[in-house]
Design an enzyme around this catalytic site. Structure first.
Site, PDB file in Angstrom:
ATOM      1  N   SER A 133       0.855  -1.192   0.000  1.00 37.31           N
ATOM      2  CA  SER A 133       0.000   0.000   0.000  1.00 37.31           C
ATOM      3  C   SER A 133       0.891   1.242   0.000  1.00 37.31           C
ATOM      4  CB  SER A 133      -0.865   0.007   1.265  1.00 37.31           C
ATOM      5  OG  SER A 133      -1.525   1.242   1.396  1.00 37.31           O
ATOM      6  N   TYR A 146      -0.991  -1.535  10.255  1.00 36.05           N
ATOM      7  CA  TYR A 146      -1.276  -1.598   8.815  1.00 36.05           C
ATOM      8  C   TYR A 146      -0.060  -1.091   8.037  1.00 36.05           C
ATOM      9  CZ  TYR A 146      -3.475  -1.174   4.295  1.00 36.05           C
ATOM     10  OH  TYR A 146      -3.764  -1.327   2.948  1.00 36.05           O
TER      11      TYR A 146
END
Ligand SMILES: NC(=O)c1ccc[n+]([C@@H]2O[C@H](COP(=O)([O-])OP(=O)(O)OC[C@H]3O[C@@H](n4cnc5c(N)ncnc54)[C@H](OP(=O)(O)O)[C@@H]3O)[C@@H](O)[C@H]2O)c1
Length: 253
Positions: A133, A146
């Site tokens: 990401s 995350y």
């Protein structure tokens, strides 16, 4: 030719399934929601005349089953798209959340890459795409697990890409920015409001997967010029200076 895709019931994984079906790959789809996988299977088999198998697996607890499917089928392409976000300060969230994220984002990715590389190396052919990401490349607050697990995926994939290149195996860390998927619709984002974020920041999952497949030889792919620009800005001294200022603004001793 066969491609195995995790996180195939929705979003980016599902878009990869449709892109590869168009290219006549037979597919193995993995996610938890069986009813969605079953619908995707029917639609793809009907539309593209390919064979699609699916397995309903939870990658927090069934990584051994996942690896066995890889050993049994030896797919030519492996795509690890399964993933999720849980916003909040690290210490505010249950540790169980963090453990689940470690399983899905790290253990499942590392073990599946290991299984796939063993036969891809012998065959001297193969491709792996691990979805990281943009958030994994930019320092920020409120997404520590995350961001750091996605950072791991990006780093791990690039290092492996260097090792695997001599065996004609291509590995890519795909680092999308905001993408229109189910990602922000889960129970973990009860108050997420897309309209608070400018529209130009968002892109479709189809455009992410098309760019990824087109540039499959690129070890670290940030789709879209805008996202690459955001990444470059985040690496500037000014950005690092602001982060350092924020860090220094509270006292410990
Ligand atoms: N959307 C974004 O803005 C964005 C941006 C950057 C990176 N990403 C990354 O892109 C990847 C795909 O996410 P998405 O945006 O496509 O979101 P999504 O639409 O929510 O899809 C996530 C997929 O992961 C699967 N999954 C989640 N937990 C799982 C588990 N424990 N076991 C098995 N499968 C699991 C889900 O299937 P089931 O629920 O059926 O299990 C679903 O198919 C993720 O790794 C995410 O971190 C997304």
């Amino acid at each position: 030719m066969t491609a195995l895709i995790t996180g195939a019931s929705d979003g980016i994984g599902k878009a990869f399934a449709y892109e590869l079906a168009k290219k006549q790959y037979n597919l193995i789809l993995i996610a938890r929601r069986e009813e969605l996988l079953s619908k995707i299977k029917s639609s793809l088999e009907k539309e593209y005349n390919i064979s699609v198998n699916y397995y309903s697996l939870d990658l927090t607890t069934q990584i051994n089953e996942f690896c066995q499917i890889i050993r049994d089928n030896k797919p030519d392409i492996l795509i690890n798209s399964a993933g999720f976000g849980r916003p909040g300060l690290f210490v505010d969230l249950d540790f169980a959340c963090h453990a689940e994220m470690l399983s899905v984002h790290i253990e499942a990715v590392v073990k599946s890459n290991y299984e796939a590389l063993k036969y891809m190396r012998e065959k001297k052919e193969g491709m792996i795409i691990n979805i990281s990401s943009l958030a994994g490349l930019i320092l920020g607050k409120g997404y520590t697990m995350y961001g750091s697990t996605k950072h791991f995926i990006a780093d791990f994939s690039q290092r492996l890409a260097f090792e695997a290149r001599k065996d004609n195996v291509y590995i890519q860390a795909l680092c999308p920015g905001f993408t229109y998927t189910g990602f922000h619709d889960t129970e973990y984002y009860p108050h997420f409001d897309r309209s608070k974020y400018p529209k130009f920041l968002w892109q479709s999952p189809e455009s992410v997967t098309q760019e990824s497949l087109k540039k499959y030889k690129t070890p670290l792919l940030i789709p879209r010029t805008l996202n690459r620009f955001i990444y470059i800005l985040s690496q500037t001294l000014l950005f690092k200076y602001i982060i350092a200022k924020i860090m220094k603004s509270s006292k410990f001793v």
